[in-house]
Enzyme design. Structure first.
Site, PDB file in Angstrom:
ATOM      1  N   HIS A  71       0.840  -1.205   0.000  1.00 55.14           N
ATOM      2  CA  HIS A  71       0.000   0.000   0.000  1.00 55.14           C
ATOM      3  C   HIS A  71       0.876   1.257   0.000  1.00 55.14           C
ATOM      4  O   HIS A  71       0.623   2.212  -0.728  1.00 55.14           O
ATOM      5  CB  HIS A  71      -0.898   0.023   1.249  1.00 55.14           C
ATOM      6  CG  HIS A  71      -1.891  -1.096   1.329  1.00 55.14           C
ATOM      7  ND1 HIS A  71      -2.068  -1.861   2.442  1.00 55.14           N
ATOM      8  CD2 HIS A  71      -2.776  -1.581   0.406  1.00 55.14           C
ATOM      9  CE1 HIS A  71      -3.021  -2.765   2.225  1.00 55.14           C
ATOM     10  NE2 HIS A  71      -3.458  -2.614   0.999  1.00 55.14           N
ATOM     11  N   SER A 107      -2.713  -8.152   2.782  1.00 49.08           N
ATOM     12  CA  SER A 107      -3.080  -7.918   4.188  1.00 49.08           C
ATOM     13  C   SER A 107      -3.494  -9.201   4.885  1.00 49.08           C
ATOM     14  O   SER A 107      -3.231  -9.371   6.077  1.00 49.08           O
ATOM     15  CB  SER A 107      -4.212  -6.892   4.288  1.00 49.08           C
ATOM     16  OG  SER A 107      -3.763  -5.644   3.869  1.00 49.08           O
ATOM     17  N   LYS A 144     -18.354  -6.819   7.457  1.00 53.85           N
ATOM     18  CA  LYS A 144     -17.015  -7.419   7.452  1.00 53.85           C
ATOM     19  C   LYS A 144     -16.414  -7.414   8.852  1.00 53.85           C
ATOM     20  O   LYS A 144     -16.642  -6.484   9.630  1.00 53.85           O
ATOM     21  CB  LYS A 144     -16.104  -6.561   6.548  1.00 53.85           C
ATOM     22  CG  LYS A 144     -15.597  -7.279   5.309  1.00 53.85           C
ATOM     23  CD  LYS A 144     -14.790  -6.337   4.448  1.00 53.85           C
ATOM     24  CE  LYS A 144     -13.652  -7.018   3.752  1.00 53.85           C
ATOM     25  NZ  LYS A 144     -12.927  -6.100   2.866  1.00 53.85           N
ATOM     26  N   ARG A 157      -2.154  -6.237  -8.471  1.00 56.19           N
ATOM     27  CA  ARG A 157      -1.103  -7.243  -8.266  1.00 56.19           C
ATOM     28  C   ARG A 157      -1.167  -8.341  -9.307  1.00 56.19           C
ATOM     29  O   ARG A 157      -0.154  -8.744  -9.863  1.00 56.19           O
ATOM     30  CB  ARG A 157      -1.241  -7.869  -6.871  1.00 56.19           C
ATOM     31  CG  ARG A 157      -0.783  -6.986  -5.756  1.00 56.19           C
ATOM     32  CD  ARG A 157      -1.322  -7.447  -4.432  1.00 56.19           C
ATOM     33  NE  ARG A 157      -2.766  -7.345  -4.403  1.00 56.19           N
ATOM     34  CZ  ARG A 157      -3.518  -7.553  -3.338  1.00 56.19           C
ATOM     35  NH1 ARG A 157      -2.972  -7.937  -2.213  1.00 56.19           N
ATOM     36  NH2 ARG A 157      -4.822  -7.412  -3.387  1.00 56.19           N
TER      37      ARG A 157
END
Ligand code: ADP
Length: 160
Positions: free
Chosen positions: A18, A128, A42, A91
């Site tokens: 990040h 993460s 979440k 990515r």
């Protein structure tokens, strides 16, 4: 004219991947607002306040970066902040497919474009959820988390 981007994400936690996107984004934009998402459906490892606190501490000396929590649609937050673009990192091909649909829908709804930066090769495997697993098991995640944030996490671990 000042150019502003929002960089939205969960940042649970904020990683060196990040950080790399933000640092490179500063070459393209005058201001970057790191928008820390909060989705009630979440479950997060770090609370919203912790995630915001960590990222603010990391960029305390960079006046062109601000950090804000948000819980509305990302495009609505971008418009509210008068941002020109939504900045995201890519990515893998899987990231691309996921991001493509969201960016295209966002563009159909508003004038906000998404801008993607490809991850630098060394940051491609950093994500993460893997970093969270390392932290849960009290492993050494220092290579994957910016130093100021890592120190704050370690302090919190000691305090609990
Ligand atoms: P989200 O839940 O919105 O995907 P993340 O915190 O996982 O939030 O990611 C925020 C943004 O950072 C996304 O654009 C994601 O692709 C990007 N990102 C995540 N990890 C990396 C990395 N290692 N290198 C570059 N970009 C990354």
């Amino acid at each position: 004219m000042e150019r502003t981007a929002i960089f939205p994400g969960s940042f649970d936690p904020f990683t060196v991947g990040h950080e790399n996107i933000v640092t490179r984004g500063l070459k393209l934009y005058d201001k970057i607002i790191i928008a820390v998402g909060h989705n009630t459906a979440k479950r997060y490892y770090f609370s919203l306040d912790e995630r915001v606190e960590f990222i603010r501490a990391q960029f305390a000396n960079e006046p062109r970066i601000s950090v804000e929590a948000y819980d509305c649609l990302t495009v609505d937050f971008a418009i509210k902040k008068k941002a020109d673009s939504i900045l995201r990192g890519l990515r893998t091909a899987a990231d691309f497919e996921y991001e493509r649909a969201i960016a295209q829908v966002n563009r159909l709804m508003t004038h906000i474009d998404s801008v993607f930066l490809l991850t630098t090769p060394e940051h491609t495997p950093v994500n993460s959820s893997i970093v969270r697993d390392i932290l849960k098991h009290r492993g050494d995640a220092s290579k994957f988390i910016p130093n100021t944030i890592y120190q704050l996490i370690k302090q919190k671990e000691k305090a609990t």
